[in-house]
Motif scaffolding. Sequence first.
Motif, PDB file in Angstrom:
ATOM      1  N   ASP A   1      35.040  44.195  75.019  1.00 26.87           N
ATOM      2  CA  ASP A   1      36.454  44.449  75.290  1.00 26.87           C
ATOM      3  C   ASP A   1      36.722  45.830  75.885  1.00 26.87           C
ATOM      4  O   ASP A   1      37.853  46.184  76.174  1.00 26.87           O
ATOM      5  CB  ASP A   1      37.306  44.234  74.040  1.00 26.87           C
ATOM      6  CG  ASP A   1      36.903  45.116  72.875  1.00 26.87           C
ATOM      7  OD1 ASP A   1      36.172  46.092  73.089  1.00 26.87           O
ATOM      8  OD2 ASP A   1      37.323  44.826  71.742  1.00 26.87           O
ATOM      9  N   THR A   2      35.670  46.603  76.062  1.00 28.21           N
ATOM     10  CA  THR A   2      35.770  47.903  76.725  1.00 28.21           C
ATOM     11  C   THR A   2      34.673  47.984  77.778  1.00 28.21           C
ATOM     12  O   THR A   2      33.667  47.276  77.696  1.00 28.21           O
ATOM     13  CB  THR A   2      35.593  49.061  75.714  1.00 28.21           C
ATOM     14  OG1 THR A   2      34.329  48.911  75.074  1.00 28.21           O
ATOM     15  CG2 THR A   2      36.713  49.081  74.688  1.00 28.21           C
TER      16      THR A   2
ATOM     17  N   MET B   1      46.928  51.064  77.928  1.00 24.09           N
ATOM     18  CA  MET B   1      47.547  49.827  77.477  1.00 24.09           C
ATOM     19  C   MET B   1      47.127  48.706  78.428  1.00 24.09           C
ATOM     20  O   MET B   1      47.087  48.892  79.631  1.00 24.09           O
ATOM     21  CB  MET B   1      49.075  49.981  77.480  1.00 24.09           C
ATOM     22  CG  MET B   1      49.778  48.746  76.951  1.00 24.09           C
ATOM     23  SD  MET B   1      51.577  48.816  77.007  1.00 24.09           S
ATOM     24  CE  MET B   1      51.906  49.976  75.723  1.00 24.09           C
ATOM     25  N   THR B   2      46.787  47.568  77.883  1.00 23.17           N
ATOM     26  CA  THR B   2      46.354  46.441  78.693  1.00 23.17           C
ATOM     27  C   THR B   2      47.552  45.630  79.172  1.00 23.17           C
ATOM     28  O   THR B   2      48.634  45.696  78.612  1.00 23.17           O
ATOM     29  CB  THR B   2      45.408  45.518  77.909  1.00 23.17           C
ATOM     30  OG1 THR B   2      46.096  45.040  76.764  1.00 23.17           O
ATOM     31  CG2 THR B   2      44.159  46.253  77.480  1.00 23.17           C
TER      32      THR B   2
ATOM     33  N   HIS C   1      44.134  40.436  74.752  1.00 22.52           N
ATOM     34  CA  HIS C   1      42.953  40.970  75.448  1.00 22.52           C
ATOM     35  C   HIS C   1      41.689  40.757  74.613  1.00 22.52           C
ATOM     36  O   HIS C   1      40.654  40.310  75.128  1.00 22.52           O
ATOM     37  CB  HIS C   1      43.157  42.452  75.750  1.00 22.52           C
ATOM     38  CG  HIS C   1      41.940  43.148  76.243  1.00 22.52           C
ATOM     39  ND1 HIS C   1      41.407  42.914  77.502  1.00 22.52           N
ATOM     40  CD2 HIS C   1      41.128  44.068  75.659  1.00 22.52           C
ATOM     41  CE1 HIS C   1      40.318  43.669  77.658  1.00 22.52           C
ATOM     42  NE2 HIS C   1      40.134  44.361  76.560  1.00 22.52           N
ATOM     43  N   LEU C   2      41.767  41.054  73.324  1.00 22.95           N
ATOM     44  CA  LEU C   2      40.608  40.863  72.449  1.00 22.95           C
ATOM     45  C   LEU C   2      40.213  39.391  72.372  1.00 22.95           C
ATOM     46  O   LEU C   2      39.021  39.062  72.395  1.00 22.95           O
ATOM     47  CB  LEU C   2      40.898  41.410  71.052  1.00 22.95           C
ATOM     48  CG  LEU C   2      41.044  42.928  70.962  1.00 22.95           C
ATOM     49  CD1 LEU C   2      41.492  43.341  69.563  1.00 22.95           C
ATOM     50  CD2 LEU C   2      39.761  43.636  71.365  1.00 22.95           C
TER      51      LEU C   2
ATOM     52  N   ASN D   1      49.670  42.524  73.750  1.00 21.28           N
ATOM     53  CA  ASN D   1      48.716  42.598  74.858  1.00 21.28           C
ATOM     54  C   ASN D   1      47.295  42.873  74.372  1.00 21.28           C
ATOM     55  O   ASN D   1      46.337  42.270  74.858  1.00 21.28           O
ATOM     56  CB  ASN D   1      49.143  43.667  75.856  1.00 21.28           C
ATOM     57  CG  ASN D   1      50.374  43.276  76.646  1.00 21.28           C
ATOM     58  OD1 ASN D   1      50.853  42.151  76.555  1.00 21.28           O
ATOM     59  ND2 ASN D   1      50.897  44.197  77.414  1.00 21.28           N
ATOM     60  N   GLU D   2      47.162  43.776  73.420  1.00 21.57           N
ATOM     61  CA  GLU D   2      45.835  44.105  72.907  1.00 21.57           C
ATOM     62  C   GLU D   2      45.216  42.911  72.181  1.00 21.57           C
ATOM     63  O   GLU D   2      44.027  42.618  72.334  1.00 21.57           O
ATOM     64  CB  GLU D   2      45.900  45.328  71.984  1.00 21.57           C
ATOM     65  CG  GLU D   2      44.553  45.838  71.550  1.00 21.57           C
ATOM     66  CD  GLU D   2      43.688  46.359  72.682  1.00 21.57           C
ATOM     67  OE1 GLU D   2      42.452  46.283  72.548  1.00 21.57           O
ATOM     68  OE2 GLU D   2      44.226  46.833  73.703  1.00 21.57           O
TER      69      GLU D   2
ATOM     70  N   GLN E   1      52.433  46.465  73.200  1.00 24.54           N
ATOM     71  CA  GLN E   1      51.030  46.871  73.158  1.00 24.54           C
ATOM     72  C   GLN E   1      50.238  46.036  72.147  1.00 24.54           C
ATOM     73  O   GLN E   1      49.091  45.677  72.402  1.00 24.54           O
ATOM     74  CB  GLN E   1      50.931  48.350  72.814  1.00 24.54           C
ATOM     75  CG  GLN E   1      49.507  48.859  72.751  1.00 24.54           C
ATOM     76  CD  GLN E   1      49.438  50.350  72.508  1.00 24.54           C
ATOM     77  OE1 GLN E   1      50.441  51.052  72.558  1.00 24.54           O
ATOM     78  NE2 GLN E   1      48.246  50.841  72.236  1.00 24.54           N
ATOM     79  N   ASP E   2      50.838  45.711  71.010  1.00 25.16           N
ATOM     80  CA  ASP E   2      50.142  44.910  70.002  1.00 25.16           C
ATOM     81  C   ASP E   2      49.839  43.506  70.522  1.00 25.16           C
ATOM     82  O   ASP E   2      48.737  42.990  70.327  1.00 25.16           O
ATOM     83  CB  ASP E   2      50.971  44.821  68.720  1.00 25.16           C
ATOM     84  CG  ASP E   2      51.114  46.163  68.022  1.00 25.16           C
ATOM     85  OD1 ASP E   2      50.321  47.084  68.295  1.00 25.16           O
ATOM     86  OD2 ASP E   2      52.057  46.289  67.207  1.00 25.16           O
TER      87      ASP E   2
END
Length: 158
Positions: free
Chosen positions: A120-121, A1-2, A109-110, A105-106, A102-103
């Motif tokens: 993104d990875t 999780m970011t 992040h994207l 933050n993700e 998580q939704d």
Amino acid sequence: MTAYLAPACHYSRLLAGEAMPHDTLLLSRCRILTPAGQTLTLSIPLRRDTHNRHDNPLVSEHGNWRHRHWNALRSAYGRSPYFQFYADDFAPFYQRQWTRLQDLNEALHLLVCQLLGIPDTPQETHQGQDTPRRPCPHPDLSIVDLLFREGPESVLYL
């Protein structure tokens, strides 16, 4: 999780091909720099029934946090060179109600990776192909500090 608007140093690691650190303290917190030069921590409230669950915490609407966070970002960076350039990208995140941390933050992040123009990875890096980097002025502050101040050149600090 970011992490929530993760620190710039996390994106440096991502760009270097390393996994972003998993720091449970940063899942719902970020640090920004106020106009007075002081660090301000923004915290997303979590629902009490899931507060101690790190696998899938749920966001609480307690304290009007979305409004407070967006106002803090506008106050801290509204006069920064690139805030207006990126404001329309970030504003929708503070207008929408989120259920899962998580939704949120993700999604953030994207967006940040897209704005920085980085994957993104973690990706394999090749020696000798690295662009010279400038020292990041505040590596432990949220990546938005760097984005709002340096704009498209932010990646040169990572």
